[in-house]
Design a protein around this motif. Sequence first.
Motif, PDB file in Angstrom:
ATOM      1  N   ASP B  87      20.683  -4.795 -48.626  1.00 23.39           N
ATOM      2  CA  ASP B  87      20.809  -5.336 -47.137  1.00 23.39           C
ATOM      3  C   ASP B  87      19.531  -4.805 -46.555  1.00 23.39           C
ATOM      4  O   ASP B  87      19.064  -3.927 -46.696  1.00 23.39           O
ATOM      5  N   VAL B  88      18.929  -5.822 -45.640  1.00 28.49           N
ATOM      6  CA  VAL B  88      17.933  -5.435 -44.928  1.00 28.49           C
ATOM      7  C   VAL B  88      18.393  -5.181 -43.439  1.00 28.49           C
ATOM      8  O   VAL B  88      18.875  -5.915 -42.977  1.00 28.49           O
ATOM      9  N   VAL B  89      17.872  -4.086 -42.909  1.00 25.24           N
ATOM     10  CA  VAL B  89      18.331  -3.854 -41.739  1.00 25.24           C
ATOM     11  C   VAL B  89      17.229  -3.176 -40.738  1.00 25.24           C
ATOM     12  O   VAL B  89      16.093  -3.167 -41.215  1.00 25.24           O
ATOM     13  N   THR B  90      17.707  -3.213 -39.230  1.00 26.72           N
ATOM     14  CA  THR B  90      16.759  -2.781 -38.466  1.00 26.72           C
ATOM     15  C   THR B  90      17.527  -1.582 -37.653  1.00 26.72           C
ATOM     16  O   THR B  90      18.580  -1.861 -37.531  1.00 26.72           O
ATOM     17  N   GLY B  91      16.580  -0.428 -37.140  1.00 32.79           N
ATOM     18  CA  GLY B  91      16.984   0.386 -36.021  1.00 32.79           C
ATOM     19  C   GLY B  91      16.080   1.261 -35.736  1.00 32.79           C
ATOM     20  O   GLY B  91      15.042   0.831 -36.211  1.00 32.79           O
ATOM     21  N   GLY B  92      16.347   2.160 -34.639  1.00 38.23           N
ATOM     22  CA  GLY B  92      15.445   3.091 -34.272  1.00 38.23           C
ATOM     23  C   GLY B  92      15.399   4.347 -35.213  1.00 38.23           C
ATOM     24  O   GLY B  92      16.282   5.166 -35.220  1.00 38.23           O
ATOM     25  N   LEU B  93      14.384   4.352 -36.020  1.00 40.74           N
ATOM     26  CA  LEU B  93      14.464   5.156 -37.211  1.00 40.74           C
ATOM     27  C   LEU B  93      13.290   6.061 -37.353  1.00 40.74           C
ATOM     28  O   LEU B  93      12.168   5.749 -36.614  1.00 40.74           O
ATOM     29  N   GLY B  94      13.226   7.265 -38.292  1.00 42.48           N
ATOM     30  CA  GLY B  94      12.157   7.935 -38.141  1.00 42.48           C
ATOM     31  C   GLY B  94      10.866   7.460 -38.855  1.00 42.48           C
ATOM     32  O   GLY B  94      10.914   6.512 -39.776  1.00 42.48           O
ATOM     33  N   TRP B  95       9.710   7.979 -38.796  1.00 36.14           N
ATOM     34  CA  TRP B  95       8.697   7.824 -39.276  1.00 36.14           C
ATOM     35  C   TRP B  95       8.441   8.564 -40.660  1.00 36.14           C
ATOM     36  O   TRP B  95       7.611   9.662 -40.648  1.00 36.14           O
ATOM     37  N   GLN B  96       9.333   7.799 -41.514  1.00 30.68           N
ATOM     38  CA  GLN B  96       9.143   8.709 -42.944  1.00 30.68           C
ATOM     39  C   GLN B  96       9.629   7.401 -43.910  1.00 30.68           C
ATOM     40  O   GLN B  96      10.190   6.372 -43.662  1.00 30.68           O
ATOM     41  N   GLU B  97       9.454   7.779 -45.043  1.00 30.54           N
ATOM     42  CA  GLU B  97       9.613   6.816 -46.206  1.00 30.54           C
ATOM     43  C   GLU B  97      11.215   6.400 -46.609  1.00 30.54           C
ATOM     44  O   GLU B  97      11.364   5.440 -47.102  1.00 30.54           O
ATOM     45  N   TYR B  98      12.090   7.365 -46.189  1.00 29.33           N
ATOM     46  CA  TYR B  98      13.450   7.312 -46.599  1.00 29.33           C
ATOM     47  C   TYR B  98      14.152   7.828 -45.331  1.00 29.33           C
ATOM     48  O   TYR B  98      13.676   8.619 -44.722  1.00 29.33           O
ATOM     49  N   SER B  99      15.347   7.161 -44.993  1.00 28.83           N
ATOM     50  CA  SER B  99      16.060   7.585 -43.857  1.00 28.83           C
ATOM     51  C   SER B  99      17.735   7.645 -44.344  1.00 28.83           C
ATOM     52  O   SER B  99      18.188   6.620 -44.811  1.00 28.83           O
ATOM     53  N   VAL B 100      18.381   8.761 -44.062  1.00 31.53           N
ATOM     54  CA  VAL B 100      19.736   8.558 -44.196  1.00 31.53           C
ATOM     55  C   VAL B 100      20.470   8.667 -42.611  1.00 31.53           C
ATOM     56  O   VAL B 100      20.151   9.278 -41.732  1.00 31.53           O
TER      57      VAL B 100
END
Lengths: 333, 333
Positions: B87-100
């Motif tokens: 699934d392709v998603v969007t959100g306010g996430l960190g400047w990093q290569e992966y997020s949990v």
Amino acid sequence: MQQIKLIKRPSGTPTNEDFEFAEAPIGEPAEGEVLIRTNYISVDPYLRGRMNNVKSYVPPFELDSVITSAVIGQVIESKSTHFEKNDVVTGGLGWQEYSVVQESEVRKIDTNLAPASAYLSVLGMTGLTAYFGLLDIADPKEGETVVVSGAAGAVGSVVGQIAKIKGAHVVGIAGSDEKIEYLKNELGFDAAINYKTEEIETALAKACPNGIDVYYENVGGEIGDAVLPLLNKFARIPVCGAISAYNNKEADIGLRVQSYLIKSSALMQGFTVGDYASRFKEGSEALAGWLQAGEIQYEETITEGFENTIDAFLDLFQGANVGKAIVKVSDIE
Amino acid sequence: MQQIKLIKRPSGTPTNEDFEFAEAPIGEPAEGEVLIRTNYISVDPYLRGRMNNVKSYVPPFELDSVITSAVIGQVIESKSTHFEKNDVVTGGLGWQEYSVVQESEVRKIDTNLAPASAYLSVLGMTGLTAYFGLLDIADPKEGETVVVSGAAGAVGSVVGQIAKIKGAHVVGIAGSDEKIEYLKNELGFDAAINYKTEEIETALAKACPNGIDVYYENVGGEIGDAVLPLLNKFARIPVCGAISAYNNKEADIGLRVQSYLIKSSALMQGFTVGDYASRFKEGSEALAGWLQAGEIQYEETITEGFENTIDAFLDLFQGANVGKAIVKVSDIE
């Protein structure tokens, strides 16, 4: 009779040299006209703008013409079916001892409801300016903090009192200890700041521990700047006047507002009372109701004598007046 | 994996020294969480404000923490019933290569409607910022003159196109001849001004022979000042950004607005897109409709590679981007 003309466009602060007293014949009313003896003349800061030759919301005064403003007068000869001798009327008339005008240019006022001069202040344009700027643009809610500059002036003093009626925490800014006492002790403001003797940023922060929700702007300049960092989210700033800048010869330079407005999602709305012409009846009735109920007081600084009209106008820019500045030209009979 | 932390609060214009690349383990999703591979990172001028330690509409970034902004990513492991792998998603996430992240922190996007990156631009926060600032605050009418600064940027380019849809005379201000050509030839602006090579007051007066009814403010500074004398009666100024001031070390000093707002009964309304959160659906649908109908075009300046994220952000303050500035970190699979 005597009349007052603008003979020079003021450079910076106006002086006596910009004006001239002239003799003129008293006119004769034609059919549908009335002859009026001037009783009271309103002197107002906004007139300064009309003395410049620039496009604004009212056209500039013509050079060598009689200055006009709001006036109260009494009909001494009527060729109109709408007016009788001795009727007391108001309208935008010349700075002169007598005027001949079309019946449509003036309207009768009720001097049983309030003294005639009140129709130049709390029941006139300045009261309406306070009413619509505060209630239509800012709409203060109970418990919100309302700051008003020029607070002891004709508009500011009414703004603060309406804000109190609406349950706001009201802070006034004015320029003398006498005015500060008047605001706190007579008009019931919660706090008042003398910007001439107090450090405005510090005093504002102290007087507004919960920030500023409404700032009713009458003066501009450094006082307007000082308010910006204290704005709360969704703050509203009705922009009514900027008397500090009216006599500037240079551009008015100060703190740019953009970043502050974004941070607080704040609104600034310039206006003039004429924008609300279609709602004057609503405003007048509300103001008259509060006045009769004793919920609004008003003060007038009345200068006696037509010959002192120019000085009364010049005094506005020295902050000499408490409440509405009015010149009394003659008694109502 | 790599991540980017803020290690110093920038003084003035941010530099590489304010940031740090750090190594971190890729997390494991717990129940109700997903593991996301970052595809696209949005770099935005407003992030500069969050790098200061001052109260604003969003809290400041913590020092030594990962910077966050709008991100597009792909679910590579799901422990949530709401999301599946890929699934392709969007959100306010960190400047990093992966997020949990918690399942509530992201939402799915429809990559059939538009490419994923569009959800960081025209269908994301910048498109919504354009939409609500222009239509809710300014509400331009057919034939009115709309001026937009930062006109080739992510917000400004959409503002101008929506204003054209509404039938306005649209004038853009931008900082290179390439941008000016883009605005006039690609986006259909009626006029465009290069503020770096043209005298802004003169060029504005020429491009706006009927005055200015709406000024969509993205930049502040001298451009914002130049607009004031041209405002028409009842002009509206949505104040969205002031990028010229974001890196100021001193107070932002310029033309005070009060007298201009009074003369024109003009409105300035600061806002952030979050003020319209309850109406995002309306805005997104309208933008998607115009996009599908070919009535809105959008441009992206895509920087390839996570290692170039900081440079892409710093470039914003050099005016290097046309349209939305985005960093591509990885392909969607």
